[in-house]
Design a protein around this motif. Sequence first.
Motif, PDB file in Angstrom:
ATOM      1  N   LEU A  48       1.057  -1.236   0.053  1.00  0.00           N
ATOM      2  CA  LEU A  48      -0.217   0.097  -0.016  1.00  0.00           C
ATOM      3  C   LEU A  48       0.815   1.068  -0.042  1.00  0.00           C
ATOM      4  CD1 LEU A  48      -2.750  -0.414   2.697  1.00  0.00           C
ATOM      5  CD2 LEU A  48      -3.119  -0.376   0.284  1.00  0.00           C
ATOM      6  N   GLN A  49       0.289   2.283  -0.783  1.00  0.00           N
ATOM      7  CA  GLN A  49       0.972   3.721  -0.748  1.00  0.00           C
ATOM      8  C   GLN A  49       0.328   4.442   0.112  1.00  0.00           C
ATOM      9  OE1 GLN A  49       3.541   5.464  -1.483  1.00  0.00           O
ATOM     10  NE2 GLN A  49       4.601   3.788  -2.050  1.00  0.00           N
ATOM     11  N   VAL A  50       0.937   5.834  -0.015  1.00  0.00           N
ATOM     12  CA  VAL A  50       0.040   6.802   0.867  1.00  0.00           C
ATOM     13  C   VAL A  50      -1.289   7.004  -0.184  1.00  0.00           C
ATOM     14  CG1 VAL A  50       0.011   9.353   1.557  1.00  0.00           C
ATOM     15  CG2 VAL A  50       1.853   7.790   1.770  1.00  0.00           C
ATOM     16  N   GLY A  51      -2.372   7.255   0.382  1.00  0.00           N
ATOM     17  CA  GLY A  51      -3.537   7.353  -0.532  1.00  0.00           C
ATOM     18  C   GLY A  51      -4.981   7.269   0.112  1.00  0.00           C
ATOM     19  N   GLU A  52      -5.999   7.265  -0.707  1.00  0.00           N
ATOM     20  CA  GLU A  52      -7.326   7.268  -0.455  1.00  0.00           C
ATOM     21  C   GLU A  52      -7.721   5.925  -0.745  1.00  0.00           C
ATOM     22  OE1 GLU A  52     -10.262  10.482  -1.397  1.00  0.00           O
ATOM     23  OE2 GLU A  52     -10.583   9.165  -3.029  1.00  0.00           O
ATOM     24  N   LEU A  53      -8.280   5.353   0.459  1.00  0.00           N
ATOM     25  CA  LEU A  53      -9.038   4.088   0.109  1.00  0.00           C
ATOM     26  C   LEU A  53     -10.599   4.215   0.415  1.00  0.00           C
ATOM     27  CD1 LEU A  53      -8.223   0.595   2.074  1.00  0.00           C
ATOM     28  CD2 LEU A  53     -10.599   1.550   2.077  1.00  0.00           C
ATOM     29  N   TRP A  54     -11.405   3.733  -0.475  1.00  0.00           N
ATOM     30  CA  TRP A  54     -12.881   3.718  -0.316  1.00  0.00           C
ATOM     31  C   TRP A  54     -13.370   2.449  -0.473  1.00  0.00           C
ATOM     32  CZ3 TRP A  54     -15.367   2.051  -4.525  1.00  0.00           C
ATOM     33  CH2 TRP A  54     -15.129   2.295  -5.847  1.00  0.00           C
ATOM     34  N   TYR A  55     -14.524   2.189   0.148  1.00  0.00           N
ATOM     35  CA  TYR A  55     -15.433   0.954  -0.014  1.00  0.00           C
ATOM     36  C   TYR A  55     -16.727   1.376  -0.279  1.00  0.00           C
ATOM     37  CZ  TYR A  55     -16.074   1.297   5.072  1.00  0.00           C
ATOM     38  OH  TYR A  55     -16.578   1.546   6.449  1.00  0.00           O
ATOM     39  N   ARG A  56     -17.644   0.529  -1.058  1.00  0.00           N
ATOM     40  CA  ARG A  56     -18.742   0.710  -1.168  1.00  0.00           C
ATOM     41  C   ARG A  56     -19.838  -0.239  -0.628  1.00  0.00           C
ATOM     42  NH1 ARG A  56     -22.114  -0.976  -5.091  1.00  0.00           N
ATOM     43  NH2 ARG A  56     -20.533  -2.126  -6.239  1.00  0.00           N
ATOM     44  N   ILE A  57     -20.685   0.156  -0.003  1.00  0.00           N
ATOM     45  CA  ILE A  57     -21.767  -0.727   0.442  1.00  0.00           C
ATOM     46  C   ILE A  57     -23.005  -0.238   0.003  1.00  0.00           C
ATOM     47  CG2 ILE A  57     -23.244  -1.599   2.485  1.00  0.00           C
ATOM     48  CD1 ILE A  57     -20.846  -1.081   4.255  1.00  0.00           C
ATOM     49  N   GLY A  58     -23.555  -1.246  -1.186  1.00  0.00           N
ATOM     50  CA  GLY A  58     -24.839  -0.677  -1.949  1.00  0.00           C
ATOM     51  C   GLY A  58     -24.350   0.621  -2.701  1.00  0.00           C
ATOM     52  N   GLN A  59     -25.228   1.790  -2.364  1.00  0.00           N
ATOM     53  CA  GLN A  59     -24.947   2.930  -3.179  1.00  0.00           C
ATOM     54  C   GLN A  59     -24.053   3.860  -2.338  1.00  0.00           C
ATOM     55  OE1 GLN A  59     -26.407   3.468  -6.278  1.00  0.00           O
ATOM     56  NE2 GLN A  59     -26.406   1.192  -6.027  1.00  0.00           N
ATOM     57  N   GLU A  60     -23.574   3.595  -1.240  1.00  0.00           N
ATOM     58  CA  GLU A  60     -22.784   4.424  -0.417  1.00  0.00           C
ATOM     59  C   GLU A  60     -21.406   4.000  -0.166  1.00  0.00           C
ATOM     60  OE1 GLU A  60     -23.851   6.766   3.914  1.00  0.00           O
ATOM     61  OE2 GLU A  60     -24.658   4.713   3.500  1.00  0.00           O
ATOM     62  N   LYS A  61     -20.411   5.254  -0.214  1.00  0.00           N
ATOM     63  CA  LYS A  61     -19.166   4.784  -0.333  1.00  0.00           C
ATOM     64  C   LYS A  61     -18.568   5.603   0.934  1.00  0.00           C
ATOM     65  CE  LYS A  61     -17.278   5.285  -5.116  1.00  0.00           C
ATOM     66  NZ  LYS A  61     -16.607   6.013  -6.014  1.00  0.00           N
ATOM     67  N   PHE A  62     -17.485   4.954   1.634  1.00  0.00           N
ATOM     68  CA  PHE A  62     -16.846   5.332   2.674  1.00  0.00           C
ATOM     69  C   PHE A  62     -15.191   5.444   2.446  1.00  0.00           C
ATOM     70  CE2 PHE A  62     -20.561   3.056   3.352  1.00  0.00           C
ATOM     71  CZ  PHE A  62     -21.299   3.569   4.726  1.00  0.00           C
ATOM     72  N   TYR A  63     -14.831   6.574   2.915  1.00  0.00           N
ATOM     73  CA  TYR A  63     -13.523   7.047   2.622  1.00  0.00           C
ATOM     74  C   TYR A  63     -12.433   6.978   3.813  1.00  0.00           C
ATOM     75  CZ  TYR A  63     -15.386   8.810  -1.990  1.00  0.00           C
ATOM     76  OH  TYR A  63     -15.823   9.032  -3.087  1.00  0.00           O
ATOM     77  N   LEU A  64     -11.382   6.397   3.508  1.00  0.00           N
ATOM     78  CA  LEU A  64     -10.173   6.430   4.574  1.00  0.00           C
ATOM     79  C   LEU A  64      -8.795   7.070   3.983  1.00  0.00           C
ATOM     80  CD1 LEU A  64     -11.725   3.357   5.210  1.00  0.00           C
ATOM     81  CD2 LEU A  64     -10.443   3.525   6.966  1.00  0.00           C
ATOM     82  N   ALA A  65      -7.954   7.533   4.693  1.00  0.00           N
ATOM     83  CA  ALA A  65      -6.720   7.876   4.326  1.00  0.00           C
ATOM     84  C   ALA A  65      -5.950   6.787   4.915  1.00  0.00           C
ATOM     85  CB  ALA A  65      -6.326   9.124   4.861  1.00  0.00           C
ATOM     86  N   VAL A  66      -4.935   6.179   4.078  1.00  0.00           N
ATOM     87  CA  VAL A  66      -4.096   4.992   4.338  1.00  0.00           C
ATOM     88  C   VAL A  66      -2.853   5.326   4.128  1.00  0.00           C
ATOM     89  CG1 VAL A  66      -5.980   3.292   4.414  1.00  0.00           C
ATOM     90  CG2 VAL A  66      -4.242   3.680   2.388  1.00  0.00           C
ATOM     91  N   ALA A  67      -1.796   5.037   4.913  1.00  0.00           N
ATOM     92  CA  ALA A  67      -0.446   5.207   4.471  1.00  0.00           C
ATOM     93  C   ALA A  67       0.365   3.855   4.693  1.00  0.00           C
ATOM     94  CB  ALA A  67       0.154   6.073   5.075  1.00  0.00           C
ATOM     95  N   PHE A  68       0.953   3.178   3.770  1.00  0.00           N
ATOM     96  CA  PHE A  68       1.892   2.104   3.851  1.00  0.00           C
ATOM     97  C   PHE A  68       1.412   0.950   4.451  1.00  0.00           C
ATOM     98  CE2 PHE A  68       4.214   6.162   4.182  1.00  0.00           C
ATOM     99  CZ  PHE A  68       4.919   6.072   2.967  1.00  0.00           C
ATOM    100  N   GLY A  69       1.813  -0.241   4.370  1.00  0.00           N
ATOM    101  CA  GLY A  69       1.381  -1.594   4.721  1.00  0.00           C
ATOM    102  C   GLY A  69       1.145  -2.661   3.471  1.00  0.00           C
ATOM    103  N   PHE A  70       0.296  -3.382   3.793  1.00  0.00           N
ATOM    104  CA  PHE A  70       0.154  -4.654   2.766  1.00  0.00           C
ATOM    105  C   PHE A  70      -1.574  -4.816   2.676  1.00  0.00           C
ATOM    106  CE2 PHE A  70       4.142  -5.466   4.156  1.00  0.00           C
ATOM    107  CZ  PHE A  70       4.865  -5.403   3.166  1.00  0.00           C
ATOM    108  N   VAL A  71      -1.967  -5.392   1.430  1.00  0.00           N
ATOM    109  CA  VAL A  71      -3.303  -5.910   1.339  1.00  0.00           C
ATOM    110  C   VAL A  71      -3.298  -7.249   0.776  1.00  0.00           C
ATOM    111  CG1 VAL A  71      -3.398  -4.459  -0.968  1.00  0.00           C
ATOM    112  CG2 VAL A  71      -5.367  -5.311   0.163  1.00  0.00           C
ATOM    113  N   GLU A  72      -4.100  -7.955   1.384  1.00  0.00           N
ATOM    114  CA  GLU A  72      -4.232  -9.462   0.648  1.00  0.00           C
ATOM    115  C   GLU A  72      -5.774  -9.342   0.212  1.00  0.00           C
ATOM    116  OE1 GLU A  72      -5.156 -12.548   3.347  1.00  0.00           O
ATOM    117  OE2 GLU A  72      -3.782 -13.959   2.177  1.00  0.00           O
TER     118      GLU A  72
END
Length: 142
Positions: A48-72
């Motif tokens: 993971l880089q520094v950036g914006e992560l969003w996830y969507r549940i149905g029609q709604e999006k939720f945003y987080l700021a993230v920095a560094f790490g890993f995603v599986e």
Amino acid sequence: MAIPTKLTLEIVTPDRALVTEEVDEVQLPGAEGYFGVLPGHTPLLASLQVGELWYRIGQEKFYLAVAFGFVEVLPDRVTVLAQIAERAQDIDVARAEAAKKRAEERVARTSPQSDLDFERARVALMKSMIRLQVASRARTRV
Ligand code: ATP
């Protein structure tokens, strides 16, 4: 095997488990750029880089700021181990603005050729800018 219709998203930092949700889609800042994940995605590991992560549940999006790490990524699961993660509503805007100002001054004072100081200042600037961007996102309908 049937294709999954949902993703279990988990976002954890060294301090806490921040998100555990059943979601429809996730977008993440990978080292090679932003990428999206829908249920049934091919398994992968990414940093993971520094950036914006969003996830969507149905029609709604939720945003987080993230920095560094890993995603599986697995077909029915996305696990994010982030060094830093903040939900939009938890971001202290005044703090991020102050950090941005300090980082801009440091970037201006150091030279790209020179050293670590420039790189540190550049990362601090990116983090502050992403925090401000994420904080400005109200929960948006898609
Ligand atoms: P600052 O210079 O303002 O301390 P920083 O980029 O050095 O910012 P980090 O080292 O990235 O801060 O983060 C330290 C901790 O503070 C983390 O837990 C992070 O989530 C939190 N944090 C940093 N900035 C903010 C902010 N603007 N709003 C909410 N939490 C923040």
